[in-house]
Design an enzyme around this catalytic site. Structure first.
Site, PDB file in Angstrom:
ATOM      1  N   GLY A  31      15.918  -0.824  -9.730  1.00 58.33           N
ATOM      2  CA  GLY A  31      15.461  -0.331 -10.938  1.00 58.33           C
ATOM      3  C   GLY A  31      16.241   1.301 -10.884  1.00 58.33           C
ATOM      4  O   GLY A  31      16.501   2.041  -9.954  1.00 58.33           O
ATOM      5  N   ALA A  47      16.858   6.871 -11.214  1.00 57.64           N
ATOM      6  CA  ALA A  47      18.023   7.659 -11.274  1.00 57.64           C
ATOM      7  C   ALA A  47      17.575   8.958 -10.382  1.00 57.64           C
ATOM      8  O   ALA A  47      18.519   9.436  -9.742  1.00 57.64           O
ATOM      9  CB  ALA A  47      18.361   8.047 -12.580  1.00 57.64           C
ATOM     10  N   LYS A 106       2.200   1.350  -9.842  1.00 56.05           N
ATOM     11  CA  LYS A 106       0.742   1.496 -10.052  1.00 56.05           C
ATOM     12  C   LYS A 106      -0.092   0.001 -10.334  1.00 56.05           C
ATOM     13  O   LYS A 106      -0.997  -0.492  -9.831  1.00 56.05           O
ATOM     14  CB  LYS A 106      -0.144   2.567 -10.539  1.00 56.05           C
ATOM     15  CG  LYS A 106       0.506   2.794 -11.999  1.00 56.05           C
ATOM     16  CD  LYS A 106       1.339   3.944 -12.277  1.00 56.05           C
ATOM     17  CE  LYS A 106       1.906   4.028 -13.704  1.00 56.05           C
ATOM     18  NZ  LYS A 106       2.894   4.814 -13.652  1.00 56.05           N
ATOM     19  N   ASP A 138      -3.351   2.789 -17.368  1.00 55.06           N
ATOM     20  CA  ASP A 138      -2.589   3.575 -16.402  1.00 55.06           C
ATOM     21  C   ASP A 138      -3.539   4.340 -15.534  1.00 55.06           C
ATOM     22  O   ASP A 138      -3.295   4.213 -14.108  1.00 55.06           O
ATOM     23  CB  ASP A 138      -1.604   4.396 -16.840  1.00 55.06           C
ATOM     24  CG  ASP A 138      -0.879   5.306 -15.868  1.00 55.06           C
ATOM     25  OD1 ASP A 138       0.057   4.621 -15.450  1.00 55.06           O
ATOM     26  OD2 ASP A 138      -1.353   6.430 -15.746  1.00 55.06           O
ATOM     27  N   LYS A 198      -4.647   3.672 -11.363  1.00 53.59           N
ATOM     28  CA  LYS A 198      -4.654   4.646 -10.309  1.00 53.59           C
ATOM     29  C   LYS A 198      -5.967   4.761  -9.602  1.00 53.59           C
ATOM     30  O   LYS A 198      -5.860   5.133  -8.385  1.00 53.59           O
ATOM     31  CB  LYS A 198      -4.087   5.948 -10.985  1.00 53.59           C
ATOM     32  CG  LYS A 198      -2.514   6.001 -11.304  1.00 53.59           C
ATOM     33  CD  LYS A 198      -2.227   7.101 -12.389  1.00 53.59           C
ATOM     34  CE  LYS A 198      -0.960   7.056 -12.842  1.00 53.59           C
ATOM     35  NZ  LYS A 198      -0.413   8.221 -13.682  1.00 53.59           N
TER      36      LYS A 198
END
Length: 432
Positions: free
Chosen positions: A15, A21, A108, A204, A208
């Protein structure tokens, strides 16, 4: 496990999006950072497309679209997975582990649903799986839970673990538009995805808190059973009323032991303005841990983005490298021990406080009716007050004491049938 004391550790990166990046940038520019980074080589980078324009300058031949070949490459010692999503990320990590490679991930979604499977595979192979970047962005939380706080008997985790929703609620609280306007602002600033559903629906945050509860309590959490409610239904008027009552509204992730069961949930919550989490603004994350003998500690920092998450990911890479340099033995603290399942408290049995806004005909006796109905179901009220009017209807705000959720919803079902009740537009929980 191979002896890595005198050889370069070669990294394969899956990725090259925002976080990928950021990870590559750190690995390619180690000067002034941890000395071990100079002993790491970015060997291959797996991407979905070679044609995508990239500002990052990589050595020739490093990029590949053959992700499976990367994880099977015998030259690679450690695989960093920042693809996101469940597949092919999960399968590629399992293949890397099967090849005897260490894995560092920020995923996650995979770790919340398949963490036990990955850790079991890693233990069988004697390799590490680290995931600091999966929760809290740049906040160090995973390692403290496994190591520095390991002597504590942890009983509660309370946190703001999604920067996108916290930014939206902050915008709305500060009077900068309704939900749709605040979401559009978050998207324009890069704080929200073009499809923001995982964030705004609470999924999300649920991923977590499932990971944190697994580590904090040493139990296996069924991610599918985590109660999850998003912020899409919150109206600006409720944020104003919450402030008048001495609260701020946050998307709260909560996990706590309740006897032999686990109370674990994500939902918008009124938090007292004097609570440390109430002042956490914008895209910041903050996590409060409670236990014995520690008491309470709060960790706060930037919760998303290339810099914070890449920082956490490369921190894990350095952790693996340092351990390999020290010796070739297996360190269970760096992995995660296998856990046993713990039953999750049914939603109806959860005890919490509620804030409810009810629109009624403006006529005598309505507040008394409401109070009687709540009382009949064993719901004790902290306050019930007509706080305003809306389209010629009285706006009544009710705040309860702690109550079983099942009792509260029974009372509300009865109240909805009252002839004088026009609508119940908002129900939010209150932290106490």
């Amino acid at each position: 496990m191979a002896d890595h004391n005198n050889q370069t550790i070669r990294v394969g990166l899956l990725g090259l999006g925002t976080v990928g990046a950021g990870v590559a940038q750190i690995l390619l520019d180690p000067k002034g950072r941890h000395p071990l980074l100079s002993e790491l080589t970015l060997h291959r980078v797996g991407v979905r497309s070679l044609d995508k324009p990239r500002t990052l300058s990589l050595p020739p031949g490093v990029l590949t679209t053959d992700l499976a070949a990367l994880v099977h490459d015998p030259a690679i010692d450690l695989v960093v997975e920042v693809l996101g999503g469940l597949e092919p990320a999960r399968s590629l990590m399992l293949q890397a582990i099967g090849q005897g490679k260490h894995v560092v991930t920020a995923n996650k979604a995979v770790m919340a649903r398949h963490g036990a499977e990955l850790f079991q595979a890693a233990q069988a192979q004697g390799v590490y799986v680290l995931m600091e970047g999966a929760v809290g962005g740049g906040i160090p939380i995973i390692h403290p839970l496994k190591q520095a706080l390991g002597a504590n008997r942890l009983t509660r985790i309370l946190g703001i673990v999604n920067g996108t929703t916290n930014f939206i609620l902050t915008q709305m609280t500060q009077g900068r538009g309704d939900f749709a306007t605040a979401l559009a602002t978050a998207q324009s600033l890069g704080y929200a995805e073009s499809d923001p559903s995982a964030d705004v629906e609470g999924e999300d945050a649920a991923d977590k808190i499932a990971i944190l509860a697994t580590l904090a309590f040493g139990v296996q959490v069924n991610r599918q059973q985590v109660y999850c409610e998003g912020i899409g239904g919150i109206q600006a008027v409720d944020l104003r009323y919450a402030e008048r009552l001495g609260f701020q509204v946050k998307l709260l992730a909560l996990a706590q032991r309740q006897g032999e069961a686990l109370d674990i949930r994500v939902h918008p919550t009124l938090i007292s303005q004097d609570h440390p989490l109430a002042s956490v603004q914008g895209v910041q994350n903050a996590i409060v841990l409670g236990g014995e003998p520690l008491g309470e500690v709060m960790l706060q920092g930037p919760g998303a983005g290339a810099g914070p998450t890449a920082s956490a990911v490369v921190g894990d890479v350095v952790n693996v490298a340092a351990t390999l340099r020290a010796d070739s033995g297996y360190h269970p603290l760096l992995g995660s021990g296998l856990t046993t399942p713990m039953p999750q408290l049914p939603t109806d049995a959860v005890q919490t406080r509620f804030y409810t806004r009810i629109l009624t005909q403006d006529q005598p006796g309505v507040i008394g009716q409401l109070g009687t109905c709540f009382g009949d179901q064993g719901v004790s009220l902290a306050s019930i007050v007509q706080i305003g009017s809306h389209e010629q209807l009285a706006e009544i705000v009710v705040v309860t004491h702690r109550v079983r959720e099942g009792n509260f919803w029974l009372a509300l079902a009865e109240i909805r049938q009252f002839p004088a009740v026009a609508a119940i537009p908002t129900v939010l929980r209150v932290w106490s």
